[in-house]
Each structure stands twice: as structure tokens, then as C-alpha cells.
Design a protein around this motif. Structure first.
Motif, mmCIF file in Angstrom:
data_model
loop_
_atom_site.group_PDB
_atom_site.id
_atom_site.type_symbol
_atom_site.label_atom_id
_atom_site.label_comp_id
_atom_site.label_asym_id
_atom_site.label_seq_id
_atom_site.Cartn_x
_atom_site.Cartn_y
_atom_site.Cartn_z
ATOM 1 N N ALA A 147 -15.891 10.228 -9.112
ATOM 2 C CA ALA A 147 -16.827 11.318 -9.390
ATOM 3 C C ALA A 147 -16.721 11.732 -10.855
ATOM 4 O O ALA A 147 -15.673 11.593 -11.489
ATOM 5 C CB ALA A 147 -16.554 12.518 -8.493
ATOM 6 N N PHE A 149 -17.927 15.057 -13.458
ATOM 7 C CA PHE A 149 -18.476 16.395 -13.627
ATOM 8 C C PHE A 149 -18.710 16.661 -15.113
ATOM 9 O O PHE A 149 -18.015 16.129 -15.971
ATOM 10 C CB PHE A 149 -17.508 17.454 -13.081
ATOM 11 C CG PHE A 149 -17.205 17.326 -11.619
ATOM 12 C CD1 PHE A 149 -17.899 18.082 -10.682
ATOM 13 C CD2 PHE A 149 -16.224 16.457 -11.181
ATOM 14 C CE1 PHE A 149 -17.612 17.974 -9.336
ATOM 15 C CE2 PHE A 149 -15.933 16.344 -9.827
ATOM 16 C CZ PHE A 149 -16.623 17.097 -8.897
ATOM 17 N N LEU A 157 -21.884 18.446 -10.941
ATOM 18 C CA LEU A 157 -21.492 17.129 -10.452
ATOM 19 C C LEU A 157 -22.567 16.124 -10.854
ATOM 20 O O LEU A 157 -23.714 16.214 -10.418
ATOM 21 C CB LEU A 157 -21.336 17.154 -8.927
ATOM 22 C CG LEU A 157 -21.064 15.798 -8.253
ATOM 23 C CD1 LEU A 157 -19.739 15.205 -8.706
ATOM 24 C CD2 LEU A 157 -21.105 15.944 -6.727
ATOM 25 N N GLU A 160 -21.212 11.156 -7.482
ATOM 26 C CA GLU A 160 -20.059 10.951 -6.615
ATOM 27 C C GLU A 160 -20.257 9.644 -5.864
ATOM 28 O O GLU A 160 -21.329 9.397 -5.311
ATOM 29 C CB GLU A 160 -19.874 12.104 -5.626
ATOM 30 C CG GLU A 160 -18.629 11.935 -4.761
ATOM 31 C CD GLU A 160 -18.380 13.112 -3.841
ATOM 32 O OE1 GLU A 160 -17.250 13.267 -3.356
ATOM 33 O OE2 GLU A 160 -19.346 13.884 -3.592
#
Length: 409
Positions: A147, A149, A157, A160
């Protein structure tokens, strides 16, 4: 460090030969804020290496900056210092270089106690005016989760991934959902391989981590002396940087000349000649006759030059090999002096020289210790009470065994 990185030095960028730097173009550097891992080699429950300064950090340490550009790591033999650096190398490999890994090859990592649980990693860093957090969980067989961010006004985000499926992504990255993912390759490396500009800044940052540590441990030096001579022959500003630093370390060297001889297949073999002045005359010394410390500086200083030039991260295991303790502060000053480090390049290193803690202070010094074969790390400003003060020697307290990280003999 890889050949593609060294190629940057061959361009005529002016390097800090005399406390001044002229960078004619716009490289945006790397600045690590925090790095963490869990279930990796001797680190079972996790380790965090933070570069954040708090409000208690003295001005002569922070220089008005919120993050450290140097972090020294001390500890006993076999405590886990190199294993911690291996974690940074693995982040660099997975994020930037894993696409070159053979399909279905096992990922080069080892969980604590050879267990089967996934190993976890995260790294927070600055690229431009944005803060990113990249995190992933992997076993040697597959990517479990990945993931990314991004924080500007708020934390978002960006994507993912679970196993080989992108389960979430923002609109600007919706093209990644159509990519074919491999079980042993990061999504960031995959996007770069397909030459999609979507995550270019992130890839560039994570690709700028240079280290002399690999899966098997210390690989030092990465270039032999002839390869270093060839590189510096093609990079005059880098040669001037190396020569100036060595001359200022009172090694007796007044000049370094790169020469060559003919090898097989019409290949030129380059080598350095170190000039020493005796009675105002130059006396030439070959690499065979030069000191181990001078040769080590000659072979490793190009790594420092590249980090300073690009604003990258240099990770060095055993910084003090063959070097006198009085030379070490000169190396640290390359990164702590804003005049020599305008791009905020970072140096992360291990050392057995405890006096270096006094040079760095408790906000830029970490200790790795081990209990029951499990490693843990702490920054010295985390030690409670007033045992460690800014006006006292840290080395004396460490040598007395009061903060751990020393061998029990």
C-alpha cells in the motif's frame, strides 16, 4: 550501488570541493522520516528508526530542520546492527529492483526464527512537498499486501494491493488495475518497468537508497580500486571532491592522478597514483604502497559524492573500517553542514566507535541490543531520566553499560 547510479557522477555536476556547491539542475532528493520493520532476521516484534526531531532538540543539532540528516547506530557484535540495515536494503530492492528477479524465485528475506509469518516493512519519506508512507507485507513466496499513502493537506490511500490484485486505487492511478502482477514483484517496480509515469517520484526516491549491505551482509567496497579509478577518470568533479577530502585528512597526499595501461582485448585498465610532496617535489605512490585508510577513502568517497549530489540516502555498514577516529567527524560534516549538504542527503551508518555518539548527540544516535536472541533498537533520546544530557559524554555512559548495547564478556 549500481552502475546506473554511478553514471550520474560522470556528468559535470559541480561537487562540494571547498564548502560550496553549484547544482545546475533540479534533482529532487530523498528524505527519510521514519523506517520500520517486523519479523525480519533477528527483529521479531519490530524496530523503528525515526529521523524526527522534537521540540527538545538543541538548535546546534537540528539546524532549524525537522529531520536528521545523519543517524549513527551502535551496539555489540551480533546485536543486529547489520540486520537493521538489511531491512533498508530490502525496501530498496523490493520497491525499485524486484522486477529483475526471476519469476517464482524466492524473495531474499529471512523471518525471525525461520518462521512462516509474513515480514512487514514501512518507510515514510518526503518527495517534493509531499509526504509518502509505503508499506508492505511479504513472505519469501509472495506479496501479501502492498500500500502507498500520500499526505499533503490530508492523508490519502493511493493504492492497496492484496496478493496479486489491486483492491483500491485513486482515480489518477486507475491504470494500475489492468497490470499483470507477479507474486515476487512490487507494484511500484512493475509500474516503472512498464514505463508508466504514475509513481515516478516514489520510484526515484526509493531507488536512491545506496548501501554496502546485501542479503548476505556487508559488501564493501562495492567497486575495486581499478573500477573506482575508471569512474573518477570520467567524472572530474567527483575526482576533485575525493582528492580534496583525502588531502584535508592529513594523509600526506597532495594530488591524485588517474593513469591507465593497456589490458587484454584492447581494454584500458585504470589505476590511481597518489602524489606525496617531499622537499617540494612530488613522490608517486601506487595503490600497493598506499595506506589502507587512504585506499578506503578513495574507493568509498564516490558514494558520498553521489548522495550529496542527488540528495539521496547513503547506508553504510561499518563506517569506521580502516579509518582513524579523527577522520570520522569529517565524513559526518559532509551531511550535517548545510553548506555542504543543501539537498538534505542522509547518512545512516553503523560503527563500533563509541566516541562518535558524542559527536552526534542523543538525537542522532541509536543503539541496537539483543535479549534472548531477539534484537530491538532505540534512539538515545528515548532513554528516560537525565542519564543522557546534552552537556555530558554519551560514550562514558554507554561504556559503563548503563544503556545496554555492549557485549557481556
Amino acid at each position: 550501488m549500481r552502475a546506473t547510479h554511478y553514471a550520474i557522477l560522470k556528468l559535470n555536476y559541480r561537487l562540494p570541493t571547498n564548502l560550496s556547491i553549484d547544482f545546475p539542475f533540479g534533482w529532487r532528493g530523498t528524505l527519510i522520516i521514519e523506517f520500520g520493520l517486523r519479523n525480519f532476521f533477528s527483529f521479531k516484534e519490530g524496530a523503528v528508526l525515526s529521523f524526527r526531531f522534537d521540540g527538545n532538540t538543541p538548535e546546534n543539532i537540528s539546524r532549524g530542520q525537522p529531520y536528521a540528516t545523519v543517524m549513527g547506530i551502535n551496539g555489540a557484535n551480533a546485536a543486529g546492527k547489520t540486520q537493521l540495515l538489511k531491512g533498508l536494503n530490502f525496501v530498496n530492492f523490493f520497491a525499485a529492483r524486484s522486477f529483475a528477479w526471476k519469476p517464482n524465485a524466492l524473495l531474499p528475506l529471512e523471518p525471525f526464527g525461520n518462521g512462516k509469518d509474513a515480514s512487514e516493512f514501512y518507510i515514510e519519506f518526503i518527495a517534493g512537498d509531499l509526504i509518502y508512507r509505503y508499506e508492505f507485507e511479504v513472505t519469501e513466496h509472495e506479496v501479501v499486501r502492498e500500500a502507498l499513502f500520500r499526505t499533503k493537506s490530508k492523508k490519502t490511500l493511493l493504492f492497496e494491493r492484496k496478493k496479486n490484485t489491486v483492491v483500491k486505487s485513486v482515480k489518477e492511478l486507475e491504470a494500475i488495475s489492468s497490470l499483470t502482477l507477479r507474486s515476487n514483484v512490487s507494484l511500484i517496480a512493475t509500474v516503472n518497468q512498464y514505463q508508466l509515469p504514475l509513481l515516478e517520484d516514489v520510484f526515484d526516491v526509493l531507488n536512491q537508497i545506496q548501501t554496502n549491505v546485501a542479503y548476505s551482509g556487508l559488501h564493501d567496497p562495492l567497486m575495486d580500486i581499478n573500477a573506482t579509478a575508471k569512474l573518477l577518470n570520467e567524472a572530474p568533479y567527483a575526482l576533485a571532491f575525493v582528492e580534496n577530502f583525502i588531502r584535508n585528512c592529513d594523509t600526506g597526499v597532495s594530488k591524485i592522478v588517474i593513469k591507465h595501461r593497456e589490458g587484454g582485448n584492447n581494454e584500458k585498465i585504470f589505476f590511481p597514483v597518489f602524489l606525496h610532496q617531499i622537499d617540494n617535489e612530488d613522490y608517486a605512490v601506487s595503490a600497493l604502497g598506499e595506506s589502507s585508510g587512504t585506499k578506503r577513502l578513495f574507493q568509498t568517497l564516490p558514494d558520498y559524492a553521489l548522495a550529496l549530489m542527488t540528495g539521496g540516502v547513503l547506508v553504510v555498514d561499518e563506517l569506521d573500517i580502516h579509518l582513524h577516529p579523527h577522520i570520522l567527524p569529517n565524513l559526518l560534516a559532509l551531511f550535517t553542514d548545510p553548506a555542504m549538504n543543501p539537498r538534505h542527503a542522509q547518512l545512516i551508518f553503523t560503527s563500533h566507535n563509541v566516541k562518535i555518539m558524542d559527536a552526534l548527540g542523543k538525537y542522532r544516535s541509536c543503539v541496537v541490543a539483543k535479549k534472548d536472541n531477539e534484537s530491538f533498537v532505540f534512539r538515545l533520546d528515548e532513554v528516560p531520566g537525565d542519564m543522557l544530557r546534552n552537556d555530558r559524554s554519551i560514550a562514558n555512559v554507554y561504556d559503563d553499560g548503563k544503556i545496554g548495547g555492549v557485549p557481556r564478556l
